[in-house]
Design a protein around this motif. Structure first.
Motif, PDB file in Angstrom:
ATOM      1  N   ALA A   3       4.775 -21.944   8.204  1.00  0.00           N
ATOM      2  CA  ALA A   3       3.219 -21.496   7.936  1.00  0.00           C
ATOM      3  C   ALA A   3       3.560 -20.969   6.616  1.00  0.00           C
ATOM      4  O   ALA A   3       2.299 -20.976   5.353  1.00  0.00           O
ATOM      5  CB  ALA A   3       3.210 -20.284   8.568  1.00  0.00           C
ATOM      6  N   ARG A   4       4.740 -20.803   5.854  1.00  0.00           N
ATOM      7  CA  ARG A   4       4.791 -19.872   4.442  1.00  0.00           C
ATOM      8  C   ARG A   4       4.606 -20.793   3.906  1.00  0.00           C
ATOM      9  O   ARG A   4       4.388 -20.214   2.289  1.00  0.00           O
ATOM     10  CB  ARG A   4       5.852 -18.842   4.106  1.00  0.00           C
ATOM     11  N   ILE A  25       0.137 -15.536  10.073  1.00  0.00           N
ATOM     12  CA  ILE A  25       1.054 -16.020  10.840  1.00  0.00           C
ATOM     13  C   ILE A  25       2.027 -16.017  10.377  1.00  0.00           C
ATOM     14  O   ILE A  25       3.915 -16.173  10.317  1.00  0.00           O
ATOM     15  CB  ILE A  25       1.352 -16.926  11.809  1.00  0.00           C
ATOM     16  N   THR A  26       2.538 -16.126   8.895  1.00  0.00           N
ATOM     17  CA  THR A  26       3.683 -15.695   7.722  1.00  0.00           C
ATOM     18  C   THR A  26       4.423 -14.882   8.425  1.00  0.00           C
ATOM     19  O   THR A  26       5.733 -14.442   6.993  1.00  0.00           O
ATOM     20  CB  THR A  26       3.293 -15.883   6.539  1.00  0.00           C
ATOM     21  N   GLN A  27       4.435 -13.540   8.888  1.00  0.00           N
ATOM     22  CA  GLN A  27       4.724 -12.167   9.173  1.00  0.00           C
ATOM     23  C   GLN A  27       5.232 -12.112  10.181  1.00  0.00           C
ATOM     24  O   GLN A  27       4.675 -12.545  11.259  1.00  0.00           O
ATOM     25  CB  GLN A  27       3.694 -11.452   9.237  1.00  0.00           C
ATOM     26  N   GLY A  34       3.820 -29.579  11.988  1.00  0.00           N
ATOM     27  CA  GLY A  34       1.571 -28.937  12.347  1.00  0.00           C
ATOM     28  C   GLY A  34       1.739 -28.359  13.772  1.00  0.00           C
ATOM     29  O   GLY A  34       3.336 -28.794  14.280  1.00  0.00           O
ATOM     30  N   CYS A  35       0.736 -27.728  14.049  1.00  0.00           N
ATOM     31  CA  CYS A  35       1.051 -27.634  14.930  1.00  0.00           C
ATOM     32  C   CYS A  35      -0.435 -27.087  15.472  1.00  0.00           C
ATOM     33  O   CYS A  35      -1.683 -26.887  14.600  1.00  0.00           O
ATOM     34  CB  CYS A  35       1.683 -25.637  15.002  1.00  0.00           C
ATOM     35  N   VAL A  91      -5.975 -25.474  14.792  1.00  0.00           N
ATOM     36  CA  VAL A  91      -5.247 -26.822  13.778  1.00  0.00           C
ATOM     37  C   VAL A  91      -4.533 -26.107  12.583  1.00  0.00           C
ATOM     38  O   VAL A  91      -4.996 -26.143  11.973  1.00  0.00           O
ATOM     39  CB  VAL A  91      -5.597 -27.786  14.244  1.00  0.00           C
ATOM     40  N   LEU A  92      -3.184 -26.454  12.550  1.00  0.00           N
ATOM     41  CA  LEU A  92      -2.638 -26.948  11.042  1.00  0.00           C
ATOM     42  C   LEU A  92      -1.641 -27.462  11.175  1.00  0.00           C
ATOM     43  O   LEU A  92      -0.773 -28.093  11.963  1.00  0.00           O
ATOM     44  CB  LEU A  92      -1.739 -25.099  10.900  1.00  0.00           C
TER      45      LEU A  92
END
Length: 202
Positions: free
Chosen positions: A40-41, A55-57, A86-87, A106-107
């Motif tokens: 994510a970061r 979601i980077t936290q 990916g997720c 989706v990422l």
């Protein structure tokens, strides 16, 4: 160990072909939290604007893991060599008036854009949501994320709402969100009419 969703047609882990090499799909667990944080970061900040939380936290990641353990989220990771590429997540609230609705997120890593990974993950999320019995699927993204919008439209999603100036980026600039939706019953009826009953299968 192979894990299976409540329908036997989706087994994890499994390997899928991709234009940039085979990728393993597997269900996310608490052990993946750090790797997903790293993923994510590394994403462009703009890619995360459609998410309700950052979601980077670590605290947000902890909440994500707890939701998975409660059964409120199904999350599938695309992994190669121990690296998350990916997720996909299927989010539901079984105790709300919209328990029949699942939100799909989706990422995909920028390096995998154009390889078909986003479409693979979106298709996987759709299939999981349908197997969980959801009647309606929704996805949202900023209006300029044209590639992501095209991926979901190819799966039968259609624009349902435009939320003007709904999110602000780190610079304070406001962005519109588009909400896409998919009526599962209508889609399945259309597929049966055309003899395509497994259109969303992987």
């Amino acid at each position: 160990m192979t894990m299976t969703s409540h329908s036997s047609s989706r087994a994890y882990p499994r390997t899928v072909a991709n234009a940039q090499g085979d990728i393993a799909l597997r269900l996310m667990t608490a052990d993946d939290a750090e790797a997903v944080l790293d993923f994510a970061r590394a994403l462009p900040a703009h890619d995360l604007l459609f998410l309700p939380r950052d979601i980077t936290q670590p605290r947000v990641m902890d909440a994500w893991v707890r939701a998975i353990e409660r059964g409120d989220i199904d999350s599938v990771l695309a992994v190669r060599g121990g690296i998350v590429l990916g997720c996909a997540a299927v989010i539901r609230d079984p105790h709300s008036w919209s328990g029949h609705v699942a939100e799909l997120r989706v990422l995909a890593a920028p390096a995998l854009r154009g390889s078909g990974l986003g479409q693979q993950l979106a298709r996987e999320a759709c299939a999981l949501a349908i197997e969980r019995g959801h009647d309606k699927l929704v996805a949202q993204m900023t209006v300029d994320q044209r590639g992501a919008i095209a991926v979901f439209q190819a799966l039968g999603f259609r624009p349902e709402a435009l939320l003007g100036k709904h999110v602000r980026d780190q610079k304070g600039q406001a962005h519109d969100l588009v909400v896409l939706s998919h009526d599962v019953a209508q889609f399945e009826a259309q597929m049966r009419a055309y003899g395509m009953t497994e259109a969303l299968g992987a």
